[in-house]
Design an enzyme around this catalytic site. Structure first.
Site, short mmCIF file in Angstrom:
data_model
loop_
_atom_site.label_atom_id
_atom_site.label_comp_id
_atom_site.label_asym_id
_atom_site.label_seq_id
_atom_site.Cartn_x
_atom_site.Cartn_y
_atom_site.Cartn_z
N CYS A 165 0.81 -1.22 0.00
CA CYS A 165 0.00 0.00 0.00
C CYS A 165 0.85 1.28 0.00
O CYS A 165 0.33 2.37 -0.23
CB CYS A 165 -0.96 0.00 1.18
SG CYS A 165 -2.00 -1.46 1.23
N HIS B 121 -3.09 7.12 2.19
CA HIS B 121 -3.55 5.81 1.71
C HIS B 121 -4.93 5.55 2.29
O HIS B 121 -5.16 5.74 3.48
CB HIS B 121 -2.55 4.74 2.15
CG HIS B 121 -3.08 3.35 1.99
ND1 HIS B 121 -3.67 2.91 0.82
CD2 HIS B 121 -3.13 2.30 2.86
CE1 HIS B 121 -4.05 1.65 0.98
NE2 HIS B 121 -3.74 1.27 2.21
N ASN C 59 -10.25 -0.24 0.11
CA ASN C 59 -8.79 -0.12 0.13
C ASN C 59 -8.25 -0.72 -1.18
O ASN C 59 -8.30 -1.93 -1.38
CB ASN C 59 -8.24 -0.89 1.34
CG ASN C 59 -6.73 -0.83 1.46
OD1 ASN C 59 -6.04 -0.44 0.53
ND2 ASN C 59 -6.23 -1.23 2.61
N1 ACO Z 1 -18.46 -8.26 9.84
C1 ACO Z 1 -18.96 -8.48 11.07
N2 ACO Z 1 -18.22 -8.79 12.13
C2 ACO Z 1 -16.90 -8.89 11.96
C3 ACO Z 1 -16.29 -8.68 10.69
C4 ACO Z 1 -17.13 -8.35 9.63
N3 ACO Z 1 -16.66 -8.12 8.37
N4 ACO Z 1 -14.96 -8.83 10.83
C5 ACO Z 1 -14.72 -9.14 12.11
N5 ACO Z 1 -15.89 -9.18 12.79
C6 ACO Z 1 -16.08 -9.45 14.22
C7 ACO Z 1 -15.00 -10.33 14.81
O1 ACO Z 1 -15.25 -11.70 14.55
C8 ACO Z 1 -15.08 -9.99 16.25
O2 ACO Z 1 -16.18 -10.68 16.82
P1 ACO Z 1 -16.08 -11.27 18.31
O3 ACO Z 1 -15.89 -10.05 19.19
O4 ACO Z 1 -17.38 -11.93 18.47
O5 ACO Z 1 -14.88 -12.14 18.30
C9 ACO Z 1 -15.44 -8.51 16.24
O6 ACO Z 1 -15.99 -8.24 14.94
C10 ACO Z 1 -14.24 -7.61 16.46
O7 ACO Z 1 -13.18 -8.08 15.64
P2 ACO Z 1 -11.80 -7.34 15.59
O8 ACO Z 1 -10.89 -8.01 14.62
O9 ACO Z 1 -11.32 -7.15 17.00
O10 ACO Z 1 -12.27 -5.96 14.98
P3 ACO Z 1 -11.54 -4.58 15.05
O11 ACO Z 1 -12.31 -3.67 15.90
O12 ACO Z 1 -10.07 -4.71 15.28
O13 ACO Z 1 -11.74 -4.11 13.55
C11 ACO Z 1 -10.45 -3.87 11.57
C12 ACO Z 1 -11.14 -4.85 12.50
C13 ACO Z 1 -11.48 -2.98 10.91
C14 ACO Z 1 -9.71 -4.62 10.47
C15 ACO Z 1 -9.47 -3.02 12.41
O14 ACO Z 1 -8.58 -3.84 13.13
C16 ACO Z 1 -8.70 -2.08 11.60
O15 ACO Z 1 -9.20 -1.06 11.20
N6 ACO Z 1 -7.40 -2.37 11.37
C17 ACO Z 1 -6.58 -1.61 10.51
C18 ACO Z 1 -6.22 -2.49 9.41
C19 ACO Z 1 -6.61 -1.99 8.07
O16 ACO Z 1 -7.25 -0.98 7.85
N7 ACO Z 1 -6.13 -2.78 7.14
C20 ACO Z 1 -6.31 -2.48 5.78
C21 ACO Z 1 -5.21 -3.11 5.03
S1 ACO Z 1 -3.67 -2.66 5.61
C22 ACO Z 1 -3.23 -1.28 4.92
O17 ACO Z 1 -3.77 -0.90 3.95
C23 ACO Z 1 -2.14 -0.55 5.54
#
Ligand code: ACO
Length: 354
Positions: free
Chosen positions: A148, A281, A311
């Protein structure tokens, strides 16, 4: 006597999104067929994403890059034969080799030679404005792989080549078909990404242009965001789909983005107050606005396309830049901070005057 061309300057931008647009509700319906639950509410709240575009089965990264490049060339008043360097940032190349940039070079040559039309853009019409009497074939063309952060890496390399006199008119493109490497059984990753391409024409200039840039990588974080599969002995070895530790990525991204932006500002002798537009990004609205806050920039100074594009990895910054220019938000002469962060872990920023 002509003045020395010691700077590089963006003279045209372009972008392309595949026509197949999926809303969060469309994706939820698709995933439900495999018993996987997600919702528009969850995706919007955590990421800001509402829609993404997926390439058709027969569209490759170079196919998406082609109209983006034609559009950028048209905006710069150039044709393919004017280009003397192509750098393509992608993590989803057409093939293991040759580079997507080399394949794109050939497609651009064919497009202009055959006087074709693409998305309403005519190569024949462009050709009447052409100053080129040579073919694009033969110019250096290579890919940059920094996930990215790929576009800021590619732009920095093109700037350096222009400053050494190795090139005068570069096409710098970010293009991705991330839909090909998603695991649609993993709801934590497959809802985040989309496909698309963005391009700029970067030309030698006696006026600045690119003011300063900085690139970084730290390979110890390889496991937090990777697509570990590879090809060996005619087989795919390992998992060829994207793996991510979302929370680790979040922490790493927020930590490095404001720091690298400040460092680049200092190199250019500027401050946060000089930034007209932050073009980060487009991974996640919370990371983008968190960085803006650290830089004391209001939300109104951030170009945001993640809602409609998802993304798109290396394509996200040039897509957002082109959107900002064509929507009239970004105006000539304004100061832009471009910054990327991604797998590797890689990160970097470019400060420029448009
Ligand atoms: N729909 C519904 N529920 C979901 C989904 C979904 N698509 N994905 C995960 N969940 C659930 C999980 O199973 C979990 O459930 P549980 O509590 O019952 O176990 C709950 O949601 C929370 O999951 P987490 O993984 O803890 O969610 P988090 O709050 O961390 O959000 C996310 C996930 C959005 C990916 C976050 O970590 C984030 O924003 N990370 C940054 C990473 C990013 O943006 N990456 C993009 C690519 S990297 C880059 O471009 C640099």
């Amino acid at each position: 006597m002509t003045s020395a061309l010691i700077y590089s300057r963006i003279t045209g931008t372009g972008s392309y999104l595949p026509t197949n647009k999926l809303s969060n509700a469309d994706l939820a319906t698709l995933l439900a067929k495999d018993g996987i639950e997600t919702s528009d509410e969850w995706i919007v709240e955590r990421t800001g994403i509402r829609n993404r575009h997926f390439a058709a089965a027969d569209q490759s990264a170079s196919d998406l890059a082609l109209p983006a490049c034609v559009s950028a060339l048209q905006a710069a008043g150039k044709v393919a034969g004017d280009v003397d360097l192509i750098i393509c940032a992608t993590s989803t190349p057409d093939m293991v080799f040759p580079s997507t940039a080399a394949i794109l070079q050939h497609k651009l040559g064919q497009f202009y030679e055959q006087k074709s039309t693409i998305d309403g853009m005519e190569s024949a019409q462009n050709a009447t404005k052409s100053i080129a009497d040579k073919s694009i074939a033969g110019c250096p063309a290579f890919d940059v792989q920094a996930v990215c952060s790929g576009f800021v890496y590619a732009l920095t390399v093109a700037d350096a080549m222009i400053k050494t006199g190795a090139a005068k008119c570069a096409l710098v493109v970010g293009t991705e078909v991330f839909s090909r490497i998603l695991d649609f059984k993993d709801r934590t990753t497959c809802v985040l990404f989309g496909d698309g391409a963005g391009a700029v024409v970067l030309e030698a200039s006696s006026e600045p242009g690119l003011l300063a840039s900085e690139l970084h990588a730290d390979g110890k974080h390889v496991g937090v965001l990777c697509t570990p599969g590879t090809v060996s002995g005619g087989q795919i070895l390992g998992d060829p789909t994207l793996k991510m530790d979302g929370q680790a990525v979040f922490k790493l991204a927020v930590g490095v983005l404001a720091d690298v932006a400040r460092s680049v500002l200092a190199k250019a002798g500027k401050t946060e107050a000089d930034i007209d537009w932050l073009i980060p990004h487009q991974a996640n609205i919370r990371i983008m606005l968190g960085t803006a806050k650290k830089l004391k920039l209001p939300e109104s100074k951030v170009i945001v396309t993640v809602a409609d594009h998802g993304n798109t990895s290396a394509a996200s910054i040039p897509l957002a830049l082109d959107h900002g220019v064509r929507s009239g938000q970004i105006k000539k002469g304004e100061t832009l901070m471009l910054e990327g962060v991604g797998g590797g872990f890689t990160w970097g920023a470019v400060l420029l005057e448009l």
